[in-house]
Design a protein around this motif. Sequence first.
Motif, PDB file in Angstrom:
ATOM      1  N   GLU A 103      -6.053  -1.874   3.106  1.00 37.71           N
ATOM      2  CA  GLU A 103      -6.863  -1.366   2.010  1.00 37.71           C
ATOM      3  C   GLU A 103      -8.008  -2.341   1.782  1.00 37.71           C
ATOM      4  OE1 GLU A 103      -4.516  -0.639  -1.462  1.00 37.71           O
ATOM      5  OE2 GLU A 103      -3.511   1.109  -0.583  1.00 37.71           O
ATOM      6  N   GLU A 104      -8.950  -1.960   0.947  1.00 39.83           N
ATOM      7  CA  GLU A 104     -10.115  -2.810   0.725  1.00 39.83           C
ATOM      8  C   GLU A 104      -9.725  -4.204   0.248  1.00 39.83           C
ATOM      9  OE1 GLU A 104     -14.248  -2.834  -1.935  1.00 39.83           O
ATOM     10  OE2 GLU A 104     -12.988  -1.032  -1.833  1.00 39.83           O
ATOM     11  N   ASP A 105      -8.650  -4.282  -0.525  1.00 36.06           N
ATOM     12  CA  ASP A 105      -8.240  -5.572  -1.092  1.00 36.06           C
ATOM     13  C   ASP A 105      -6.858  -5.994  -0.600  1.00 36.06           C
ATOM     14  OD1 ASP A 105      -6.810  -3.595  -2.346  1.00 36.06           O
ATOM     15  OD2 ASP A 105      -7.067  -4.392  -4.374  1.00 36.06           O
ATOM     16  N   LEU A 106      -6.472  -5.539   0.608  1.00 31.84           N
ATOM     17  CA  LEU A 106      -5.121  -5.839   1.084  1.00 31.84           C
ATOM     18  C   LEU A 106      -5.093  -6.002   2.599  1.00 31.84           C
ATOM     19  CD1 LEU A 106      -2.170  -6.170   0.111  1.00 31.84           C
ATOM     20  CD2 LEU A 106      -1.859  -3.724   0.579  1.00 31.84           C
ATOM     21  N   LEU A 107      -4.561  -7.142   3.045  1.00 32.97           N
ATOM     22  CA  LEU A 107      -4.358  -7.392   4.472  1.00 32.97           C
ATOM     23  C   LEU A 107      -2.878  -7.299   4.813  1.00 32.97           C
ATOM     24  CD1 LEU A 107      -6.572 -10.518   5.312  1.00 32.97           C
ATOM     25  CD2 LEU A 107      -7.110  -8.112   5.728  1.00 32.97           C
ATOM     26  N   ASP A 143       0.820  -1.209   0.000  1.00 34.66           N
ATOM     27  CA  ASP A 143       0.000   0.000   0.000  1.00 34.66           C
ATOM     28  C   ASP A 143       0.859   1.266   0.000  1.00 34.66           C
ATOM     29  OD1 ASP A 143       1.042   0.082   2.536  1.00 34.66           O
ATOM     30  OD2 ASP A 143      -0.871  -0.012   3.587  1.00 34.66           O
ATOM     31  N   GLU A 144       2.177   1.091  -0.243  1.00 36.53           N
ATOM     32  CA  GLU A 144       3.165   2.171  -0.355  1.00 36.53           C
ATOM     33  C   GLU A 144       3.505   2.812   0.989  1.00 36.53           C
ATOM     34  OE1 GLU A 144       2.008   4.928  -3.384  1.00 36.53           O
ATOM     35  OE2 GLU A 144       2.201   3.439  -4.990  1.00 36.53           O
ATOM     36  N   SER A 145       3.055   2.218   2.083  1.00 30.12           N
ATOM     37  CA  SER A 145       3.472   2.683   3.403  1.00 30.12           C
ATOM     38  C   SER A 145       4.703   1.897   3.841  1.00 30.12           C
ATOM     39  CB  SER A 145       2.337   2.509   4.417  1.00 30.12           C
ATOM     40  OG  SER A 145       2.087   1.127   4.642  1.00 30.12           O
ATOM     41  N   ALA A 155      -1.282 -12.562   3.637  1.00 25.51           N
ATOM     42  CA  ALA A 155      -2.298 -13.595   3.890  1.00 25.51           C
ATOM     43  C   ALA A 155      -3.255 -13.765   2.707  1.00 25.51           C
ATOM     44  CB  ALA A 155      -3.084 -13.259   5.159  1.00 25.51           C
ATOM     45  N   PRO A 156      -2.755 -14.118   1.531  1.00 24.48           N
ATOM     46  CA  PRO A 156      -3.629 -14.207   0.347  1.00 24.48           C
ATOM     47  C   PRO A 156      -4.724 -15.264   0.492  1.00 24.48           C
ATOM     48  CG  PRO A 156      -1.489 -15.202  -0.098  1.00 24.48           C
ATOM     49  CD  PRO A 156      -1.374 -14.504   1.214  1.00 24.48           C
ATOM     50  N   GLU A 157      -4.488 -16.306   1.315  1.00 27.31           N
ATOM     51  CA  GLU A 157      -5.480 -17.376   1.468  1.00 27.31           C
ATOM     52  C   GLU A 157      -6.775 -16.876   2.111  1.00 27.31           C
ATOM     53  OE1 GLU A 157      -3.078 -17.326   5.267  1.00 27.31           O
ATOM     54  OE2 GLU A 157      -2.681 -17.122   3.116  1.00 27.31           O
ATOM     55  N   LEU A 158      -6.700 -15.750   2.853  1.00 25.57           N
ATOM     56  CA  LEU A 158      -7.905 -15.222   3.513  1.00 25.57           C
ATOM     57  C   LEU A 158      -8.755 -14.361   2.592  1.00 25.57           C
ATOM     58  CD1 LEU A 158      -6.489 -14.262   7.037  1.00 25.57           C
ATOM     59  CD2 LEU A 158      -7.520 -16.419   6.283  1.00 25.57           C
ATOM     60  N   ASP A 159      -8.177 -13.927   1.469  1.00 29.08           N
ATOM     61  CA  ASP A 159      -8.926 -13.144   0.490  1.00 29.08           C
ATOM     62  C   ASP A 159      -9.593 -11.923   1.132  1.00 29.08           C
ATOM     63  OD1 ASP A 159      -9.740 -12.593  -2.111  1.00 29.08           O
ATOM     64  OD2 ASP A 159     -11.629 -13.670  -1.871  1.00 29.08           O
ATOM     65  N   CYS A 160      -8.856 -11.290   2.065  1.00 31.37           N
ATOM     66  CA  CYS A 160      -9.308 -10.069   2.750  1.00 31.37           C
ATOM     67  C   CYS A 160     -10.582 -10.266   3.572  1.00 31.37           C
ATOM     68  CB  CYS A 160      -9.500  -8.921   1.759  1.00 31.37           C
ATOM     69  SG  CYS A 160      -7.963  -8.322   1.061  1.00 31.37           S
TER      70      CYS A 160
END
Length: 225
Positions: free
Chosen positions: A188-192, A83-85, A131-136
């Motif tokens: 973000e909405e699509d990022l954990l 997220d660029e942070s 954590a891509p397996e959680l799909d946010c």
Amino acid sequence: WNNNDNAKVIVYENGELDIYSTLRTEGRKGGYSGSIKKIVLPNADSPKEIGRAVIEVLEAAEEYYNNKPAYDPYPTKSLQLLDESSLIVKNPSDRHFVDEEDGGAAEIYQCYSYISQEGGESSAEFFLGIAPELDCNMNPSNVRSMWEELHGKTEIFEMQECKHEIFTHRAEMRNKNIHKISYLMQSEEDLLLECSMELHQPGRRKKLDEKLTGLFEEFVRNCKR
């Protein structure tokens, strides 16, 4: 060794002298390597000239160590997130952890492996990732379902909101194969952002499990924006 500065003098056949102060080795007490300041005397035949050079390089060493921060065997590093942070993390405070950087995985920002013997396999990992397996989806039923798909049926599963500078949820599972603790937040909405410990075969490593659980909580506290 902590309270001494060291200088070396190299005398060449042509009469040239190299005079330099050395660095103390970090992480290994009693050694010296490298150079802080070096003076080359092409044809030094005056004891006073040599003496002045020795004093000068030792004074440079004294100034260097008076102004140098104390050596930290577990330094901090800055991670650039998707997220660029930026996220500041501190290496786990145990000498058995090996810095694996991103481990060659696109979903991992940083990974540390706990290897108790040189050349051995990792007993546990601390890592930060997405954590891509959680799909946010941080719904407890989804977290449990995805973890069981990866690690087998849970014997213990808990998830709750938590108070932390960054993370908003804490989840934990345990079975004979793994003890996993994760701190999660949605950046973000699509990022954990996930910070996890995974200890393998916890039933065989009860003392290590207790030790690493404490170290992991410390590691999480040291994660800062």
